[in-house]
Design an enzyme around this catalytic site. Structure first.
Site, short mmCIF file in Angstrom:
data_model
loop_
_atom_site.label_atom_id
_atom_site.label_comp_id
_atom_site.label_asym_id
_atom_site.label_seq_id
_atom_site.Cartn_x
_atom_site.Cartn_y
_atom_site.Cartn_z
N GLY A 39 0.82 -1.21 0.00
CA GLY A 39 0.00 0.00 0.00
C GLY A 39 0.85 1.26 0.00
N SER A 40 0.35 2.23 0.66
CA SER A 40 0.97 3.56 0.60
C SER A 40 2.37 3.60 1.18
CB SER A 40 0.09 4.58 1.32
OG SER A 40 -1.18 4.61 0.72
N THR A 41 2.75 2.61 2.02
CA THR A 41 4.11 2.65 2.55
C THR A 41 5.13 2.50 1.42
OG1 THR A 41 4.04 0.26 2.97
CG2 THR A 41 3.49 1.71 4.82
N PHE A 42 4.67 1.93 0.31
CA PHE A 42 5.59 1.75 -0.82
C PHE A 42 5.93 3.09 -1.48
CE2 PHE A 42 6.81 0.56 -5.15
CZ PHE A 42 7.73 -0.44 -4.89
N LYS A 43 5.11 4.13 -1.19
CA LYS A 43 5.36 5.44 -1.80
C LYS A 43 6.75 5.97 -1.44
CE LYS A 43 0.47 6.56 -2.02
NZ LYS A 43 -0.67 7.10 -1.25
#
Lengths: 486, 456
Positions: free
Chosen positions: A215-219
């Protein structure tokens, strides 16, 4: 008659020779094959004839041995089984070993040649040195904080020391007591069957062996790729991104969970977790650049050992632009282990360099003499130091005034990134609440701890709020424990 | 007088007897005593070592004293009544018996509640007592020749009695009486050897010379002399079927064939004997389930593992031997108790193999080889046919027993229940073997004393 007596005597010599040849066949030529027969109990009897060495946390044993009085004499005991199960694994007389019990079996069982100063002595006397001890890198306080924080919900938490790669906490939840599997008999078999049939899968090591969409942690990975590739030079410059963002080559519109993402800068996009901006940036970096960046962080690597093997975290190498856009925000088929995401946080904390994570600090003889020490070992560089510094600032903003405020620790500098990964057909599955981050004590030049937390059954609040609500508090207590212990 | 043509064929000229049997052989009491002391010492050390390894208090002084007193008693009997006897026979017997007691003591430690060493020690004492009695009481072995038919009658009776007692572990070879159990078949061996020696010594010329010649040296045997052979063959099969004791039947038949050959030198007998043995073994191996399963085990010792029933006795025995390797696990360090039932009796050699290794096992087998060779040597030195045949027969009994059981537990031949002489737990066997050694002592004394007369 003399001649016939002699013939009889020679016949007896023949019988004796046949006996001796056959005995030599059994005892020398075929000895190893008989010894390796699974029905031969001797190896097992010998293996369990002495107490097994112990696994240590903070210098104190978390395992023990119990004299069962059976044929297989010593059985494994665990002082705090469920808490340390993902690290220790089990040592079962029926089902073998797993995790550290497996990886360090030679030392624990006393068969490692390093355990004896004079290995030849044990060859001659056919004895076996006492089992050696294995000191782990874990810190009990961090481990307990993570375990209590998860509180039996499905999920996992990992804490690393960024400067060395030491794993300070490795928790998988729900857990199980490996002591139930130690011995032999129907109770052990029943426990094994029950644990394997449990829908919560307590024996699954979610921290090492389960992959989740990050999810957004991959940003953070996408942002690092953009900065290193020069796609984004000024993090505060507007990115001219529409909200919603039409995925390239399709008519599908990618929305945001919150508002204020239209035309946001990358700094704002990280702070408020704008899907549209980061997806567009990922597409701008391109497939090759994104794959290279992800692999620098450790994705697509099957070879990681801590010393138990770790599941491969995936970033697809063959995607259309719209798939790349989704992958850049940790969706589509991007998957990561909690350990992998802790490594992402640690890379940012350590100025872009990744230390190979490891669980076993050193192994010692029963008396205390050192057998092996496992020092820090650099895995590689994930990003340039300036990029890491830039990302640290962005992650601090997430915690100070963005989506991850629940991770803030008074008197410490904390950076983080929340995430809520959706999964299932049409996002029907329960979302995964993520938090990755790091913390530095005030005045400390370097962050002392990096963490990743994932909670599977977060309250089904869509958006990054659930990462902040479910995962960030756990990360905070872990980082507090890590900082307090220094 | 037989026609000269036949005489030339069969009664080959006896080679000149070795010179030392002509003159009086030197008395070797001192050597015997020294060897005896060595045997007692080795056994006592082994016993003490078992106690040390097992970290238990076992009465090594009692054991050593008992063994020494028994050995001394036997030695005195030999010294007094058979001074010219082979000095090696008694020390070997004492050493084997002492080592057997050590192995049983060692296995007792692994199987608490089934102690067998005490009983074995008492039986050994009885055996040594009977040894002394035979050596002292039997002044001349030729006396036994007179009791041939008494012997065979007694042997048949002894073999038949157990049929009327309930089977133990599938075999009708035990008599249980007043809490004690005997294997009468063990005693029957000696009686049969005496009978065979006597019968063959008396009839060997007739057996060797009669019959129509077929070709080369093979002769068809006339019915009159074929009778006894068929009787013995039927007896062996009868024992096998009635008592389900393949080992004993094999032993009887092998003994008879060997003695017949020694007496007559006729290959034809051997051929017929082997043919009959093969037929009998095949028939019984196919038809008798108890024996059939032993043959199956021998052909594939791991079949029970493949069936998921765990390793059988033979597989466990092979595991034990294999675990010993070249040098062995060390006395008290093995796991041969995994064999379970009969680990101390039929399978006692597996413990020796696992804990003493190939080296120790070879030494043990060579000890038996030495014992047997000394028996044959006495037979060669004796002048009377009865003595020669008896010595050959007794030596062959020991050799066949060792081969049948050692070959059985190491997978060389199908396993048959039989006691390793002196080593295995089993009172009847120990007592019988002591009597065999006593007779060999008597025979060797006669041989070396010289002048016992008789024409070859």
């Amino acid at each position: 008659m003399i001649r016939y007596i002699r013939w009889c005597a020679w016949f007896c010599v023949l019988l004796l020779a046949a006996l001796l040849v056959n005995v030599a066949r059994v005892q020398v030529w075929e000895s190893a094959a008989y010894g390796a027969n699974p029905a031969n109990k001797r190896p097992a009897i010998e293996r369990y004839a002495q107490p097994r060495g112990n696994l240590l946390v903070d210098g104190r044993p978390v395992t023990g041995s119990r004299d069962s009085g059976q044929l297989l004499r010593y059985e494994r005991t665990y002082t705090d089984g469920p808490l340390y199960a993902p690290v220790t694994g089990f040592s079962s007389q029926t089902y073998g070993t797993s995790f550290a019990e497996r990886a360090e079996d030679a030392v624990l069982a006393g068969t490692d040649p390093g355990l004896s100063a004079f290995p030849l002595w044990y060859d001659l006397s056919r004895g076996r040195p006492a089992g050696g001890d294995v000191a782990t890198t874990l810190r009990a306080a961090v481990q307990e904080a993570a375990y209590r924080g998860l509180g039996g919900r499905r999920g996992a938490a990992v804490a690393l020391e960024p400067a060395t790669g030491r794993i300070l906490a490795l928790v998988s939840s729900p857990s199980y007591d490996p002591g139930l599997l130690s011995g032999t008999g129907t109770k052990v078999k029943a426990a094994w069957a029950r644990l394997n049939a449990d829908p919560a899968r307590p024996m699954l090591n979610r921290a090492l062996r389960e992959t989740y969409p990050p999810g957004s942690t991959f940003k953070i990975v996408t942002a690092a790729a953009a900065l290193d590739a020069g796609v984004v030079t000024d993090v505060d410059a507007p990115t001219h991104t529409p909200d919603p963002y039409p995925l390239p080559g399709t008519s599908t519109l990618l929305p945001n969970a919150g508002t204020g993402c239209e035309d946001a800068s990358m700094a704002e996009a990280v702070q408020w977790s704008c899907n549209t901006v980061m997806a567009k940036i990922g597409v701008q970096v391109g497939l090759k650049g994104m794959v290279a960046a992800a692999e620098r962080f450790g994705f697509n690597d099957e070879g990681l050992r801590v010393p138990s093997w770790v599941s491969r975290s995936d970033f697809d190498t063959d995607m259309s632009p719209d798939q790349l856009a989704l992958s850049s925000i940790g969706q589509f088929n991007t998957r990561a282990t909690p350990l992998q995401m802790a490594m992402v946080a640690a890379a940012v904390a350590q100025g872009g360099e990744i230390q190979t994570p490891f669980l076993v600090d050193r192994t010692t003889r029963h008396g205390g003499g050192l057998v092996r020490r496992h020092g820090p070992h650099t895995l590689g560089r994930a990003m340039s130091p300036p990029t890491a510094l830039r990302l640290q600032e962005l992650m601090v903003k997430v915690v100070e005034e963005g989506t991850g405020r629940n991770a803030a620790i008074p008197g410490a500098r904390v950076g983080g990134k929340t995430g809520t990964a959706q999964h299932g057909v049409g996002n029907a599955g329960t979302p995964y609440a993520w938090f990755i981050g790091w913390a530095a004590a005030d005045g400390a030049p370097q962050p002392a701890v990096a963490v990743a937390v994932v909670v599977e059954d977060a309250e089904a609040v869509r958006g990054d709020i659930s990462g902040n609500g479910a995962a960030a508090p756990i990360a905070r207590t872990m980082m507090e424990a890590a900082l307090a212990g220094r | 007088m037989p026609p000269p043509a036949l005489t030339a064929k069969v009664t080959e000229p006896e080679p000149a007897p070795p010179p030392w049997s002509d003159t009086r052989a030197p008395r070797r009491g001192g050597v015997g005593l020294m060897l005896l002391a060595g045997a007692v010492l080795i056994s006592a050390l082994g016993h003490a070592y078992v106690g040390l390894v097992g970290r238990v208090q076992i009465s090594t002084p009692h054991y050593a004293a008992g063994l020494a007193v028994a050995a001394l008693l036997a030695h005195l009997a030999v010294r007094l009544r058979a001074p010219y006897a082979d000095p090696v026979l008694l020390p070997i017997a004492v050493l084997l018996n002492g080592l057997g007691l050590v192995l049983i003591e060692r296995l007792d430690l692994a199987t608490p509640g089934q102690a067998g060493a005490g009983d074995q020690l008492r039986w050994s004492g009885l055996g040594v007592g009977l040894f002394a009695l035979v050596v002292v009481g039997l002044r001349d072995h030729r006396v036994l020749q007179r009791y041939a038919y008494l012997s065979v009658t007694a042997a048949l009776a002894l073999m038949l009695v157990p049929v009327f007692f309930p089977a133990v572990n599938g075999a009708h070879i035990w008599i249980r009486f007043a809490g004690l159990s005997f294997q009468p078949g063990e005693f029957a061996k000696i009686l049969l050897a005496v009978f065979f020696a006597s019968y063959l010594a008396a009839n060997r010329t007739a057996l060797a010379l009669t019959g129509r010649r077929l070709f080369w040296r093979l002769r068809l045997l006339p019915g009159r002399v074929l009778g006894p052979i068929l009787t013995i063959w039927l007896l062996s099969v009868g024992v096998l079927v009635l008592e389900r004791d393949l080992g004993t039947s094999l032993l009887f038949f092998g003994l008879f064939v060997i003695m017949l050959f020694t007496a007559t030198g006729r290959i034809g007998w051997i051929a017929v004997g082997l043919l009959l043995a093969a037929l009998g073994a095949y028939a019984v191996g196919t038809l008798e389930p108890h024996v059939h399963s032993r043959v199956q085990d021998w052909m594939n010792p791991f079949a029970s593992i493949a069936r998921g029933e765990g390793p059988g006795q033979l597989a466990q025995s092979l595991f034990a031997f294999a675990a010993g390797g070249l040098l062995g696990a060390g006395l008290g360090h093995g796991h041969s108790f995994l064999i379970g039932f009969a680990a101390k009796s039929d399978f006692v050699l597996a413990t020796a193999g696992e804990e003493l290794g190939l080296v120790g096992l070879t030494a043990l087998l060579l000890l038996y080889g030495l014992l047997v060779s000394r028996g044959f040597r006495a037979g060669l030195a004796l002048r009377d046919p009865f003595g020669r045949l008896l010595a050959t027969g007794l030596a062959s009994i020991v050799a066949l027993q060792v081969f049948v059981i050692a070959g059985g537990v190491t997978g060389l031949i199908p396993l048959t229940g039989m006691a390793m002489p002196f080593l295995a737990q089993g009172g009847s066997s120990v007592v019988t073997n002591w009597i065999i050694v006593a007779l060999l002592v008597r025979l060797s004394d006669s041989a070396r004393r010289g002048g016992t007369g008789g024409s070859g």
